[in-house]
Scaffold this motif. Sequence first.
Motif, mmCIF file in Angstrom:
data_model
loop_
_atom_site.group_PDB
_atom_site.id
_atom_site.type_symbol
_atom_site.label_atom_id
_atom_site.label_comp_id
_atom_site.label_asym_id
_atom_site.label_seq_id
_atom_site.Cartn_x
_atom_site.Cartn_y
_atom_site.Cartn_z
ATOM 1 N N ASP A 1 0.833 -1.207 0.000
ATOM 2 C CA ASP A 1 0.000 0.000 0.000
ATOM 3 C C ASP A 1 0.866 1.255 0.000
ATOM 4 O O ASP A 1 0.561 2.234 -0.696
ATOM 5 C CB ASP A 1 -0.936 -0.003 1.209
ATOM 6 C CG ASP A 1 -2.035 -1.052 1.109
ATOM 7 O OD1 ASP A 1 -2.286 -1.527 -0.019
ATOM 8 O OD2 ASP A 1 -2.626 -1.391 2.145
ATOM 9 N N HIS A 2 1.947 1.246 0.783
ATOM 10 C CA HIS A 2 2.869 2.383 0.797
ATOM 11 C C HIS A 2 3.506 2.578 -0.577
ATOM 12 O O HIS A 2 3.662 3.716 -1.052
ATOM 13 C CB HIS A 2 3.969 2.166 1.843
ATOM 14 C CG HIS A 2 3.529 2.349 3.257
ATOM 15 N ND1 HIS A 2 2.791 3.431 3.683
ATOM 16 C CD2 HIS A 2 3.715 1.582 4.366
ATOM 17 C CE1 HIS A 2 2.544 3.327 4.982
ATOM 18 N NE2 HIS A 2 3.090 2.209 5.407
ATOM 19 N N LEU A 3 3.901 1.468 -1.204
ATOM 20 C CA LEU A 3 4.523 1.562 -2.527
ATOM 21 C C LEU A 3 3.538 2.084 -3.565
ATOM 22 O O LEU A 3 3.920 2.836 -4.475
ATOM 23 C CB LEU A 3 5.055 0.187 -2.946
ATOM 24 C CG LEU A 3 6.333 -0.273 -2.223
ATOM 25 C CD1 LEU A 3 6.569 -1.764 -2.451
ATOM 26 C CD2 LEU A 3 7.538 0.524 -2.703
ATOM 27 N N LYS A 4 2.261 1.694 -3.454
ATOM 28 C CA LYS A 4 1.236 2.211 -4.369
ATOM 29 C C LYS A 4 1.077 3.721 -4.186
ATOM 30 O O LYS A 4 0.965 4.467 -5.170
ATOM 31 C CB LYS A 4 -0.093 1.510 -4.122
ATOM 32 C CG LYS A 4 -0.156 0.073 -4.613
ATOM 33 C CD LYS A 4 -1.516 -0.531 -4.311
ATOM 34 C CE LYS A 4 -1.600 -1.978 -4.786
ATOM 35 N NZ LYS A 4 -2.921 -2.584 -4.438
ATOM 36 N N ASP A 5 1.048 4.171 -2.922
ATOM 37 C CA ASP A 5 0.938 5.608 -2.661
ATOM 38 C C ASP A 5 2.141 6.353 -3.233
ATOM 39 O O ASP A 5 2.004 7.442 -3.794
ATOM 40 C CB ASP A 5 0.844 5.856 -1.147
ATOM 41 C CG ASP A 5 -0.464 5.374 -0.554
ATOM 42 O OD1 ASP A 5 -1.426 5.155 -1.321
ATOM 43 O OD2 ASP A 5 -0.528 5.204 0.683
ATOM 44 N N GLN A 6 3.319 5.741 -3.079
ATOM 45 C CA GLN A 6 4.537 6.361 -3.595
ATOM 46 C C GLN A 6 4.501 6.428 -5.120
ATOM 47 O O GLN A 6 4.865 7.445 -5.722
ATOM 48 C CB GLN A 6 5.743 5.555 -3.116
ATOM 49 C CG GLN A 6 7.085 6.200 -3.389
ATOM 50 C CD GLN A 6 8.210 5.371 -2.798
ATOM 51 O OE1 GLN A 6 8.234 4.143 -2.932
ATOM 52 N NE2 GLN A 6 9.152 6.023 -2.152
ATOM 53 N N LEU A 7 4.043 5.350 -5.741
ATOM 54 C CA LEU A 7 3.984 5.289 -7.197
ATOM 55 C C LEU A 7 3.006 6.322 -7.758
ATOM 56 O O LEU A 7 3.184 6.831 -8.875
ATOM 57 C CB LEU A 7 3.592 3.881 -7.644
ATOM 58 C CG LEU A 7 3.663 3.509 -9.126
ATOM 59 C CD1 LEU A 7 5.034 3.844 -9.695
ATOM 60 C CD2 LEU A 7 3.359 2.035 -9.307
ATOM 61 N N ALA A 8 1.982 6.649 -6.983
ATOM 62 C CA ALA A 8 0.989 7.627 -7.442
ATOM 63 C C ALA A 8 1.577 9.029 -7.529
ATOM 64 O O ALA A 8 1.045 9.890 -8.242
ATOM 65 C CB ALA A 8 -0.213 7.620 -6.498
ATOM 66 N N ILE A 9 2.678 9.274 -6.815
ATOM 67 C CA ILE A 9 3.323 10.597 -6.859
ATOM 68 C C ILE A 9 3.952 10.856 -8.218
ATOM 69 O O ILE A 9 3.914 11.971 -8.742
ATOM 70 C CB ILE A 9 4.400 10.696 -5.748
ATOM 71 C CG1 ILE A 9 3.748 10.610 -4.369
ATOM 72 C CG2 ILE A 9 5.205 11.983 -5.885
ATOM 73 C CD1 ILE A 9 4.747 10.487 -3.232
#
Length: 332
Positions: A69-77
């Motif tokens: 989930d953290h990586l998905k949030d990061q990827l959205a940046i």
Amino acid sequence: MTEDSYDVTIVGGGPAGMFAAFYCGLHELRAQLIESLPQLGGQVAALYPEKRIWDVAGLPGVTGQELIDHLKDQLAIAPVDQFLGETVDDVVKEADGTFTITSAHRTSRSKAVIIALGNGAFTPRKLALDGADQLEGNRLHYFVGHKDAFTGQRVAVLGGGDSAIDIALMLEPVAKDVYLIHRRNEFRGLEHTVSKLKASPVHLLTPYLPKKLTTAEDAVTIGLKKMRSDDEEQLTVDSIVVNYGFTSNNAALTKWSLNLASERHLLAVDSTMQTSIPGVYAIGDGVTYPGKTALIAAAFGEAPTAVTALAKQLYPKKRLAVHSSSMHIKRK
């Protein structure tokens, strides 16, 4: 079939591939991320969503799903194109040095490729006892998707490595009783984790080897034989979780039109994570080089190494940000 052109194609949507895609976005490279599963996260999301991971800096004890989930949030940046549920059938290097990427759905072109497939397709090492197959998915499990499914149960965990210990410690707070069965007195886990295990309420049954399964309507009894002894024990539980490791292979790679050098079934890479074929890079558990450590933490270092190296090759005059603090990212 449609055809599009990219600077970078990342094959594999596990943690390493996700972070590599994010780093491509930071450098404003046109990139695509291709993952054969219908969701991002690879084995971590598919097999160990509630397992705690301890080797990621700054996130001690993060669960697999939390990490994804953290990586998905990061990827959205810094987003890149994502194609999920899509298997790469072939990668062909063309005469001009670019690559043609083919799947069942489409064909695309790419200037560089990052392989982040881990160890490839994986299957659990099965419990080789009569009746085990009939119990699979009911009272016998090879993966723990959600620990709440074992609430109030008596659970036997078979195995002696880090993953088996993690599973036992994860289930202990919700299960009625947890038994960890291992054929040796010593466990193969990290010292800190083993110390935590020994201080926990988990029942340790060592050195015992499962020899027989006897099923009833609402339970299963495991016949245990003590190693180097004639002693035998019987243990009745509600569920069994087997963690004897996995067999894996990257058979899909052998079908590609790339002759990649390998060592012990792992892709050989140099200090920039480039394979034996210029323009093709590889990161994560599926690669080898002197001093390689097969940890998520190591893969998170390999991703920016690969992306930075290929970006310099593709755009030698482009000024790349040296530090993340100089990238002027606006947090959403």
